[in-house]
Motif scaffolding. Sequence first.
Motif, PDB file in Angstrom:
ATOM      1  N   SER A 130      37.382  43.365  45.488  1.00 45.49           N
ATOM      2  CA  SER A 130      37.573  42.340  46.513  1.00 45.49           C
ATOM      3  C   SER A 130      37.977  43.009  47.821  1.00 45.49           C
ATOM      4  O   SER A 130      38.261  44.213  47.857  1.00 45.49           O
ATOM      5  CB  SER A 130      38.665  41.352  46.093  1.00 45.49           C
ATOM      6  OG  SER A 130      39.944  41.922  46.347  1.00 45.49           O
ATOM      7  N   VAL A 131      38.020  42.225  48.895  1.00 48.97           N
ATOM      8  CA  VAL A 131      38.427  42.765  50.196  1.00 48.97           C
ATOM      9  C   VAL A 131      39.880  43.239  50.164  1.00 48.97           C
ATOM     10  O   VAL A 131      40.289  44.081  50.960  1.00 48.97           O
ATOM     11  CB  VAL A 131      38.189  41.724  51.309  1.00 48.97           C
ATOM     12  CG1 VAL A 131      39.116  40.539  51.153  1.00 48.97           C
ATOM     13  CG2 VAL A 131      38.335  42.331  52.699  1.00 48.97           C
ATOM     14  N   ASP A 132      40.666  42.732  49.219  1.00 44.61           N
ATOM     15  CA  ASP A 132      42.045  43.200  49.069  1.00 44.61           C
ATOM     16  C   ASP A 132      42.155  44.378  48.098  1.00 44.61           C
ATOM     17  O   ASP A 132      43.259  44.787  47.750  1.00 44.61           O
ATOM     18  CB  ASP A 132      42.937  42.057  48.574  1.00 44.61           C
ATOM     19  CG  ASP A 132      43.202  41.035  49.666  1.00 44.61           C
ATOM     20  OD1 ASP A 132      43.426  41.453  50.818  1.00 44.61           O
ATOM     21  OD2 ASP A 132      43.178  39.829  49.376  1.00 44.61           O
TER      22      ASP A 132
ATOM     23  N   ALA B 121      33.724  42.160  47.869  1.00 39.35           N
ATOM     24  CA  ALA B 121      33.545  42.481  49.287  1.00 39.35           C
ATOM     25  C   ALA B 121      32.258  43.273  49.456  1.00 39.35           C
ATOM     26  O   ALA B 121      31.927  44.112  48.630  1.00 39.35           O
ATOM     27  CB  ALA B 121      34.721  43.312  49.795  1.00 39.35           C
TER      28      ALA B 121
END
Lengths: 492, 492
Positions: free
Chosen positions: A442-444, A285
């Motif tokens: 990551s975005v998560d 991200a």
Amino acid sequence: MPESPAASDPESLPSEPRTLASIDSWWGQFDVVVVGFGVAGGAAAIEAARAGASTLILERATRGGGATALSEGTIYFGGGTRVQIAAGFEDTTENMLAHVKAAAGPTADPEKVRLYCEKSLDHFEFFESLGVEFKDTYYDEKVIFPPTDDCLIYSGNEEAYPFSEEAKPVPRGHKPRRKGSAGGYIIEQMIETFNALGGTIQNESRVLTLIKDENGRVVGVLAQIDGAPVAIRARKGVVLTTGGFIMNRAMLEQFAPDLAKCNYPIGSDGCDGSGIRMGLGVGGAAINMSEGLMTTPFFPPVGHIKGLIISKQGQRFINEDCYHGRVTDAILRKADGRAYLIVDDETYGQSIGGYKMVAVEETIEELERSLGIPEGQLVHTFTSYNRFAMDGVDPVFHKASKYVTPLDHPPFAALDLSIDKSIWAVFTLGGLNTQATGEVLSVDGQIIDGLYAAGRASAGLTRSGSHYASGMSIGGSSFFGRMAGKSVAAAD
Amino acid sequence: MPESPAASDPESLPSEPRTLASIDSWWGQFDVVVVGFGVAGGAAAIEAARAGASTLILERATRGGGATALSEGTIYFGGGTRVQIAAGFEDTTENMLAHVKAAAGPTADPEKVRLYCEKSLDHFEFFESLGVEFKDTYYDEKVIFPPTDDCLIYSGNEEAYPFSEEAKPVPRGHKPRRKGSAGGYIIEQMIETFNALGGTIQNESRVLTLIKDENGRVVGVLAQIDGAPVAIRARKGVVLTTGGFIMNRAMLEQFAPDLAKCNYPIGSDGCDGSGIRMGLGVGGAAINMSEGLMTTPFFPPVGHIKGLIISKQGQRFINEDCYHGRVTDAILRKADGRAYLIVDDETYGQSIGGYKMVAVEETIEELERSLGIPEGQLVHTFTSYNRFAMDGVDPVFHKASKYVTPLDHPPFAALDLSIDKSIWAVFTLGGLNTQATGEVLSVDGQIIDGLYAAGRASAGLTRSGSHYASGMSIGGSSFFGRMAGKSVAAAD
């Protein structure tokens, strides 16, 4: 299809990773591959090599340097460095932390801020271990960087309201012992140090994209070397230290439209966001992407700080003694990018920016008319400012007393600081989201195995041009470059 | 590891796609799978079904609706709709384009803006084809939406400076023929239309992630249905219409820190960015992520527009007759989030926001002191404003004459509009980068095969809260939802 930076160059689509299965042979195999040799890459590679990892740096230019080599080389240290003590300043980790918390910006990572301050003396020693010298002197004037080989300056907003109320002001900008700019000197010391450690530097080698295995782990890079694409294995991991994206017009317009309005990008050709794009391509991200440092350096001369910066409505909107980047940010956000610096005959001086003088008049009333400001607005601003200035105070915007003096020596002049009329320098402050260890997320919030980032390719220590201090870029990029180098060297 | 929205729910990591090779069996196979049934999803699905594609909508709630169903249902149409003509307003495509170019914001996609305006009458007919009715009436007062079943309002900045100078002001907000809010009515008409076309709606079905094949093409989704994860094939493509991310605190803090300061998020539970995260996970780029619509609705009553909005320095900084979202944006950017609305006895009225009255005084001098504003600043603002207001003009900030009147009926009151003291409603305006066709793009400008997005999951028509008009969200989301539906139905 919209125009893309890579539209004419199909080999250059960093966001499309290659699969391990598609690789036939390796050009080379290393524990650690560092992409880009600026101050972050150099710091990462040196720490990885010192930890015993076989380390390769791939640099696309003919020699390391990056944006650091183009800079004056100021580094933000504190907590009581040898130079601070010698120059008679008392600083503590707590006091540094109180200021850096603010200076890193409201979106900063508290963990990165804390580590940076707690380990600042260690980081100073790291630079000394490279052979970088610092003179034990303080340069006692508000400048952007010392023109001499002196070391210590106030390089940020430490003395300006409201920062001055949040922490005891102490200078923390440390410029290495070189006349003029010292950024190249830092990099040369890094090259020498890394070579002495037995590390490998491959210049003129552009990394095209990452290679990942079937589990999504990053296991190497595809690079253009001697005119051909070759695969290079990274057993422990890849560190992206490719810089920001100020030279990539398409990315700038998409991710940082305010920065795209500025006319003077600061960076090397390599600052085209390739590392950020590679990271995105494997699920990383990118955050803080719209932020950057913008600056129209209206001082020195220091007299200009005693002037008034006004909007096209004739209003002040910022204390003029802030860091130049903070003032510039305020011009954009609070005054729609249009502002004048108003000086009188005593405060005016030739500025380094060579700003255009758009009006000179004997009275403020005439100046107001000349600038097309609605009747009475600039007159009020001046009358009110001068009245308080008789007592050396600025209760409206809190400029520090030492810069507050009645402006009553005609003629009065207006210099145009507007974004479309003057130099606005700019670089980006957004990039891949990383942990303090350099691991890319990551975005998560999941770690991308095998991938690390530091420097401008990541969202690092400093996140906001309106809170910034000079030296936090090289300081933060080198510090978290070192963290990434240590982490990757310790990886399985 | 930083806290992530999915930390406690390992099955909910939308950014990690599944591979086709890992899928054993399909729960169902369709030409088109639409993820989320708000106005964008409904529009996409209806167009896909009308083009003959077998179409499935997966909706995670018990029934379609999304953020649209929570809204008043205003839609932005122009260029001479039946309602505009009946109400006596003359509009053209060119005039609409001139305004929408500005209203979509400086980062808008010119192609999307052009298409939206050129096809506005067709889009009006689309809504009529769903059975959505519009009354041929104009509601002649500046409101946020008509409280009656009347249709047409000025829903944006059309009449406010500088927009009023760029295009002839015409009202374009069209509310369907329902008293009060009409968003739910629009969705119900869509459900009926889609069912009549033989489409399939699967409610209470949460999409967990995308499925991609060995070439990176998106070929389906993994969804939670009846408590179990199942794979669903999408032969032509998947359309992500999952809404924005205003309900995802972690994403908001990382991507849109200014929006995170607002205390009243507008959206459904589904507005957690899941579709954006899915798109990122297969290489899509997310843009405009820091932008959103923020609003503290200080009017009605319309009298408040005649008041003055001032900073803590006692300065005005915006014409108070702008769209409420533009005023709110200015409070944040130009006044550091702190502002008062100052009214006199004639202009004050009970506002819908229930703002706190923090001071009431007989004179402006006393009000200035009460509010802690430096001496003379608010007095100047008032004196200057009232002097010009005698002539019905505001040369400093250009409020329209009809709202300019001397404020000279004591007592004077201050209502607190500050971000930490009043209601600040907010939703996001960033998402996946798409072409006008709905195709999702990578950061290098490459199309992600098989993947489409529309509505708040994408960066759509309107990109800036400071330029916005009500009706552009439902208008743009439905329009580009339709475009995506047509594109995917025509895909191989």
